[in-house]
Design a protein around this motif. Structure first.
Motif, PDB file in Angstrom:
ATOM      1  N   LEU A   1     -29.561  51.541  34.756  1.00  0.00           N
ATOM      2  CA  LEU A   1     -29.707  52.553  33.691  1.00  0.00           C
ATOM      3  C   LEU A   1     -29.658  51.919  32.302  1.00  0.00           C
ATOM      4  CD1 LEU A   1     -27.605  55.573  34.986  1.00  0.00           C
ATOM      5  CD2 LEU A   1     -30.095  55.312  34.909  1.00  0.00           C
ATOM      6  N   VAL A   2     -28.748  50.981  32.117  1.00  0.00           N
ATOM      7  CA  VAL A   2     -28.674  50.297  30.817  1.00  0.00           C
ATOM      8  C   VAL A   2     -30.021  49.640  30.511  1.00  0.00           C
ATOM      9  CG1 VAL A   2     -27.655  48.351  29.576  1.00  0.00           C
ATOM     10  CG2 VAL A   2     -26.179  49.921  30.826  1.00  0.00           C
ATOM     11  N   ALA A   3     -30.532  48.898  31.493  1.00  0.00           N
ATOM     12  CA  ALA A   3     -31.798  48.198  31.279  1.00  0.00           C
ATOM     13  C   ALA A   3     -32.935  49.184  31.038  1.00  0.00           C
ATOM     14  CB  ALA A   3     -32.110  47.317  32.488  1.00  0.00           C
ATOM     15  N   SER A   4     -32.980  50.258  31.852  1.00  0.00           N
ATOM     16  CA  SER A   4     -34.073  51.229  31.744  1.00  0.00           C
ATOM     17  C   SER A   4     -34.076  51.925  30.393  1.00  0.00           C
ATOM     18  CB  SER A   4     -33.923  52.301  32.818  1.00  0.00           C
ATOM     19  OG  SER A   4     -33.991  51.709  34.078  1.00  0.00           O
ATOM     20  N   LEU A   5     -32.887  52.300  29.934  1.00  0.00           N
ATOM     21  CA  LEU A   5     -32.847  53.066  28.689  1.00  0.00           C
ATOM     22  C   LEU A   5     -33.075  52.180  27.469  1.00  0.00           C
ATOM     23  CD1 LEU A   5     -32.663  56.079  28.570  1.00  0.00           C
ATOM     24  CD2 LEU A   5     -31.835  55.211  30.722  1.00  0.00           C
ATOM     25  N   ILE A   6     -32.756  50.899  27.592  1.00  0.00           N
ATOM     26  CA  ILE A   6     -33.146  49.982  26.513  1.00  0.00           C
ATOM     27  C   ILE A   6     -34.671  49.888  26.478  1.00  0.00           C
ATOM     28  CG2 ILE A   6     -33.122  47.569  25.740  1.00  0.00           C
ATOM     29  CD1 ILE A   6     -30.229  47.413  26.728  1.00  0.00           C
ATOM     30  N   ALA A   7     -35.273  49.870  27.670  1.00  0.00           N
ATOM     31  CA  ALA A   7     -36.735  49.830  27.744  1.00  0.00           C
ATOM     32  C   ALA A   7     -37.343  51.108  27.178  1.00  0.00           C
ATOM     33  CB  ALA A   7     -37.184  49.619  29.188  1.00  0.00           C
ATOM     34  N   TYR A   8     -36.749  52.261  27.564  1.00  0.00           N
ATOM     35  CA  TYR A   8     -37.246  53.508  26.990  1.00  0.00           C
ATOM     36  C   TYR A   8     -37.067  53.477  25.478  1.00  0.00           C
ATOM     37  CZ  TYR A   8     -37.613  58.391  25.748  1.00  0.00           C
ATOM     38  OH  TYR A   8     -37.975  59.559  25.142  1.00  0.00           O
ATOM     39  N   GLY A   9     -35.946  52.923  25.044  1.00  0.00           N
ATOM     40  CA  GLY A   9     -35.665  52.846  23.610  1.00  0.00           C
ATOM     41  C   GLY A   9     -36.707  52.032  22.850  1.00  0.00           C
ATOM     42  N   VAL A  10     -37.157  50.940  23.448  1.00  0.00           N
ATOM     43  CA  VAL A  10     -38.122  50.122  22.720  1.00  0.00           C
ATOM     44  C   VAL A  10     -39.433  50.877  22.541  1.00  0.00           C
ATOM     45  CG1 VAL A  10     -39.364  48.797  24.503  1.00  0.00           C
ATOM     46  CG2 VAL A  10     -38.726  47.690  22.382  1.00  0.00           C
ATOM     47  N   ALA A  11     -39.785  51.673  23.574  1.00  0.00           N
ATOM     48  CA  ALA A  11     -41.004  52.476  23.449  1.00  0.00           C
ATOM     49  C   ALA A  11     -40.788  53.616  22.461  1.00  0.00           C
ATOM     50  CB  ALA A  11     -41.418  53.016  24.810  1.00  0.00           C
ATOM     51  N   ASN A  12     -39.638  54.281  22.587  1.00  0.00           N
ATOM     52  CA  ASN A  12     -39.370  55.455  21.767  1.00  0.00           C
ATOM     53  C   ASN A  12     -39.183  55.095  20.293  1.00  0.00           C
ATOM     54  OD1 ASN A  12     -38.445  58.399  21.667  1.00  0.00           O
ATOM     55  ND2 ASN A  12     -36.740  57.323  20.679  1.00  0.00           N
ATOM     56  N   THR A  13     -38.501  53.994  20.042  1.00  0.00           N
ATOM     57  CA  THR A  13     -38.075  53.690  18.685  1.00  0.00           C
ATOM     58  C   THR A  13     -39.009  52.701  18.001  1.00  0.00           C
ATOM     59  OG1 THR A  13     -35.825  54.069  19.422  1.00  0.00           O
ATOM     60  CG2 THR A  13     -36.097  52.942  17.320  1.00  0.00           C
ATOM     61  N   ALA A  14     -39.123  51.495  18.594  1.00  0.00           N
ATOM     62  CA  ALA A  14     -39.942  50.471  17.944  1.00  0.00           C
ATOM     63  C   ALA A  14     -41.406  50.883  17.908  1.00  0.00           C
ATOM     64  CB  ALA A  14     -39.784  49.137  18.664  1.00  0.00           C
ATOM     65  N   PHE A  15     -41.867  51.523  18.988  1.00  0.00           N
ATOM     66  CA  PHE A  15     -43.267  51.959  19.025  1.00  0.00           C
ATOM     67  C   PHE A  15     -43.432  53.340  18.398  1.00  0.00           C
ATOM     68  CE2 PHE A  15     -46.421  54.474  21.409  1.00  0.00           C
ATOM     69  CZ  PHE A  15     -47.572  53.821  21.014  1.00  0.00           C
ATOM     70  N   GLY A  16     -42.832  54.357  19.032  1.00  0.00           N
ATOM     71  CA  GLY A  16     -43.060  55.740  18.600  1.00  0.00           C
ATOM     72  C   GLY A  16     -42.494  56.049  17.227  1.00  0.00           C
ATOM     73  N   GLY A  17     -41.233  55.662  17.017  1.00  0.00           N
ATOM     74  CA  GLY A  17     -40.596  55.962  15.742  1.00  0.00           C
ATOM     75  C   GLY A  17     -41.336  55.328  14.574  1.00  0.00           C
ATOM     76  N   LEU A  18     -41.744  54.093  14.768  1.00  0.00           N
ATOM     77  CA  LEU A  18     -42.472  53.389  13.706  1.00  0.00           C
ATOM     78  C   LEU A  18     -43.819  54.052  13.426  1.00  0.00           C
ATOM     79  CD1 LEU A  18     -42.618  50.878  11.834  1.00  0.00           C
ATOM     80  CD2 LEU A  18     -43.838  49.730  13.680  1.00  0.00           C
ATOM     81  N   ALA A  19     -44.550  54.364  14.517  1.00  0.00           N
ATOM     82  CA  ALA A  19     -45.885  54.950  14.337  1.00  0.00           C
ATOM     83  C   ALA A  19     -45.786  56.276  13.588  1.00  0.00           C
ATOM     84  CB  ALA A  19     -46.561  55.134  15.692  1.00  0.00           C
ATOM     85  N   ILE A  20     -44.862  57.139  14.035  1.00  0.00           N
ATOM     86  CA  ILE A  20     -44.753  58.459  13.396  1.00  0.00           C
ATOM     87  C   ILE A  20     -44.345  58.305  11.929  1.00  0.00           C
ATOM     88  CG2 ILE A  20     -43.421  60.608  13.368  1.00  0.00           C
ATOM     89  CD1 ILE A  20     -43.287  60.361  16.441  1.00  0.00           C
ATOM     90  N   MET A  21     -43.382  57.427  11.671  1.00  0.00           N
ATOM     91  CA  MET A  21     -42.918  57.225  10.301  1.00  0.00           C
ATOM     92  C   MET A  21     -44.069  56.801   9.373  1.00  0.00           C
ATOM     93  SD  MET A  21     -40.133  54.426   9.030  1.00  0.00           S
ATOM     94  CE  MET A  21     -41.180  53.000   8.857  1.00  0.00           C
ATOM     95  N   LEU A  22     -44.866  55.849   9.848  1.00  0.00           N
ATOM     96  CA  LEU A  22     -45.933  55.347   8.978  1.00  0.00           C
ATOM     97  C   LEU A  22     -47.041  56.382   8.794  1.00  0.00           C
ATOM     98  CD1 LEU A  22     -46.186  51.620  10.099  1.00  0.00           C
ATOM     99  CD2 LEU A  22     -45.309  52.515   7.937  1.00  0.00           C
ATOM    100  N   VAL A  23     -47.372  57.114   9.856  1.00  0.00           N
ATOM    101  CA  VAL A  23     -48.428  58.126   9.718  1.00  0.00           C
ATOM    102  C   VAL A  23     -47.983  59.212   8.734  1.00  0.00           C
ATOM    103  CG1 VAL A  23     -49.685  59.960  10.905  1.00  0.00           C
ATOM    104  CG2 VAL A  23     -49.445  57.724  11.983  1.00  0.00           C
ATOM    105  N   VAL A  24     -46.733  59.662   8.888  1.00  0.00           N
ATOM    106  CA  VAL A  24     -46.251  60.721   7.992  1.00  0.00           C
ATOM    107  C   VAL A  24     -46.276  60.231   6.542  1.00  0.00           C
ATOM    108  CG1 VAL A  24     -44.199  62.029   7.327  1.00  0.00           C
ATOM    109  CG2 VAL A  24     -44.882  61.934   9.719  1.00  0.00           C
ATOM    110  N   ARG A  25     -45.813  59.020   6.324  1.00  0.00           N
ATOM    111  CA  ARG A  25     -45.806  58.501   4.945  1.00  0.00           C
ATOM    112  C   ARG A  25     -47.220  58.320   4.404  1.00  0.00           C
ATOM    113  NH1 ARG A  25     -40.930  54.128   4.739  1.00  0.00           N
ATOM    114  NH2 ARG A  25     -39.319  55.548   5.476  1.00  0.00           N
ATOM    115  N   ARG A  26     -48.113  57.891   5.278  1.00  0.00           N
ATOM    116  CA  ARG A  26     -49.495  57.724   4.816  1.00  0.00           C
ATOM    117  C   ARG A  26     -50.080  59.069   4.430  1.00  0.00           C
ATOM    118  NH1 ARG A  26     -52.974  56.023   9.404  1.00  0.00           N
ATOM    119  NH2 ARG A  26     -53.138  58.255   9.727  1.00  0.00           N
ATOM    120  N   GLU A  27     -49.889  60.076   5.295  1.00  0.00           N
ATOM    121  CA  GLU A  27     -50.511  61.368   5.024  1.00  0.00           C
ATOM    122  C   GLU A  27     -49.868  62.073   3.835  1.00  0.00           C
ATOM    123  OE1 GLU A  27     -53.378  62.234   6.394  1.00  0.00           O
ATOM    124  OE2 GLU A  27     -53.248  60.285   7.371  1.00  0.00           O
TER     125      GLU A  27
END
Lengths: 248, 284
Positions: free
Chosen positions: A53-79
């Motif tokens: 679970l620790v490993a899986s949720l770190i993996a989910y975290g990298v997708a959720n945060t480094a990928f998703g969080g970054l993408a949403i943040m930049l799109v919102v700021r751009r728009e």
């Protein structure tokens, strides 16, 4: 460097001040970890489930945060026009991007540390044997998924759709990659899809380290695939990233 | 000293020629207005001067820099108010200004800048609680916090109610008295007339006329004298209104008659402007 730290501080302020981003991007993987940790215990193939679970949720975290969080943040700021507005100030574009990446990586590292700590305190998980491998794996994963997050930000057209698009990518990807549990019994065609997903390789790497006590360099091929995905993301971002809103 | 020098500036977007070779100069400390209807090329011009867009032809000199090289030294010296831009909704006015102030080597005092645009009572409020007009004031404060020599205002009052517009005008006059050079675009004639020392009317990517508001009216031709005599409306156009009026009224007095509805009228800037734009609609 002074400007970089100034902008990093500003980005952190903006991130934590926004309750939605703090909850969705930082807290959600942590909550999911607590939820799954409460439901699933015992061992799986002779290893404690909590390690998975620790490993899986770190993996989910990298997708959720480094990928998703970054993408949403930049799109919102751009728009909103924030990126365009900042372009006319003396802050160099490279410094701005570097600070935005660093800021989301700070959030991801805090999240990872929280999951590790809760695993230890609440579910009595063992500390990993090889901290250097943990740090390097988390670093490679964060870099690759940040690059993919930049690419996604470049390709997503509107801030309204950003969260939806990002989740349509993250949730099935995490599921198929084994981030929410073993995929061995999945139908063959789903496993073939999983074979090309970047998160599959990050899960493999991080599960190897946390569950099987492997060193990072035990799987050079896996690292190579992650790096390749990162380079693809960076290439798309360099070609397609825009600073200006897509006004009709 | 000349702050901005533009010669034969050209820009096209695909098939559309957005700027067809415009030239103008702006002196230091001057308020210069770019006036024209939507789509005339105002924003394209300003965004080339700000360094956002590359030109396709001609030469541009802004404070001794070529804006499209986007040098940091150049961006230290300009302030920009974009037509549309928002800021981080959850930061306060003061926090946002401090972030921007940190981008510049030399910046104005944050509290003083907030007071200058009249947002003192809002300094610790989050931006999402500001009204539209207050957000535009914040944009102006952000443009000023780097203590620029040259300020670009792209349609600063579009969408304002009359009271907010008056307040914005006062602020622009305030900037002028600080010695800033200001380039402002507008499609409101009264705004250009109120604020600009000189203005250029842009139509279809070309400058159709340029000068002080007074000069534009002077160039517009004869004075009109209207009156009604024996129920018949007469219209007289003359370049010598004093003489014409003297003769006219003198004659009426000796004949003991009244010139009803007597009116002497100079073309207003609005007449001039509408006339200039009408030519656009006429077939070639």
């Amino acid at each position: 460097m002074r400007l970089f730290l100034h902008q990093l501080r500003a980005d952190q302020l903006v991130f934590w001040r926004n309750r939605e981003s703090a909850i969705f991007v930082y807290l959600f993987p942590v909550l999911l970890f607590l939820l799954l940790g409460t439901v699933y215990g015992g061992t799986y193939e002779g290893r404690p489930v909590v390690d998975y679970l620790v490993a899986s949720l770190i993996a989910y975290g990298v997708a959720n945060t480094a990928f998703g969080g970054l993408a949403i943040m930049l799109v919102v700021r751009r728009e909103l026009g924030i990126l365009k507005r900042i372009r006319s100030t003396p802050l160099p574009a490279a410094t701005y991007v570097a600070a935005a990446l660093a800021s989301i990586v700070v959030v991801f590292l805090l999240q990872t540390a929280t999951i590790l700590l809760l695993g230890k305190l609440v579910y009595d998980a063992a500390w990993p044997d090889d901290w250097l491998s943990v740090a390097l794996a988390v670093g490679v994963g964060a870099a690759a998924f940040c690059a993919l997050g930049l690419a996604a930000a470049a390709l997503i057209r509107s801030s309204e759709g950003a969260a939806a698009v990002v989740n349509v990518i993250i949730l099935p990807m995490t599921f198929l990659s084994g981030g929410f549990g073993p995929t061995r019994d999945f139908p063959d065609f789903l496993q073939r899809i999983a074979d090309v997903l970047p998160l599959t390789y990050f899960v493999e790497l991080i599960v190897g380290i946390f569950v099987h006590g492997e060193a990072l360099w035990a799987k050079p091929g896996t690292i190579a695939v992650l790096v390749l995905w990162g380079l693809i993301g960076a290439a798309i971002a360099v070609r397609r990233f825009r600073w200006e809103p897509r006004l009709g | 000293m000349t702050a901005i020098r533009v010669r034969d500036l050209r820009k096209r977007y695909g098939q559309v020629e957005a700027l067809r070779g415009i030239s103008f100069e702006i002196e230091e400390g001057e308020v210069f207005g770019l006036l024209g209807p939507n789509g005339a090329g105002k924003t394209t011009t300003v965004e080339i001067l700000e360094g956002y867009r590359r030109r396709d032809g001609g030469s541009v000199d802004v404070l001794g820099h070529d804006p499209q090289r986007a040098e940091r030294a150049f961006r230290e010296r300009i302030g920009v108010v974009l037509q549309h831009s928002e800021m981080w909704p959850n930061l306060t006015v003061a926090e946002t200004l401090r972030v921007f102030a940190g981008y510049y080597r030399r910046s104005r005092d944050v509290g003083e800048t907030i007071a200058l645009v009249g947002l003192g009572h809002k300094r610790d409020d989050r931006i999402k609680t500001l009204s539209g007009g207050q957000k535009r004031r914040l944009d102006l404060a952000l443009a000023l916090v780097g203590d620029p020599e040259l300020v670009f205002l792209d349609e600063p009052t579009t969408g304002f109610d009359p009271q907010a517009r008056r307040a914005a005008w006062e602020m622009v006059r305030g900037l002028r008295s600080l010695g800033k050079t200001i380039l402002l675009t507008t499609h409101y004639l009264d705004e250009a007339q109120q604020l600009a020392d000189r203005l250029a009317v842009l139509r279809d990517g070309e400058i159709v006329t340029i000068g002080t508001p007074g000069e534009l009216v002077d160039a517009s031709g004869p004075t009109e004298i209207r009156y009604r005599l024996d129920g018949e409306l007469t219209l007289l156009r003359t370049d010598e209104p004093t003489r014409a009026l003297h003769e006219l009224t003198g004659r009426a007095l000796t004949e003991g008659r009244e010139l009803r509805d007597l009116e002497v009228r100079r073309a207003s800037l609005e007449d001039v402007y509408l006339e200039l734009l009408r030519e656009e609609e006429a077939p070639e």
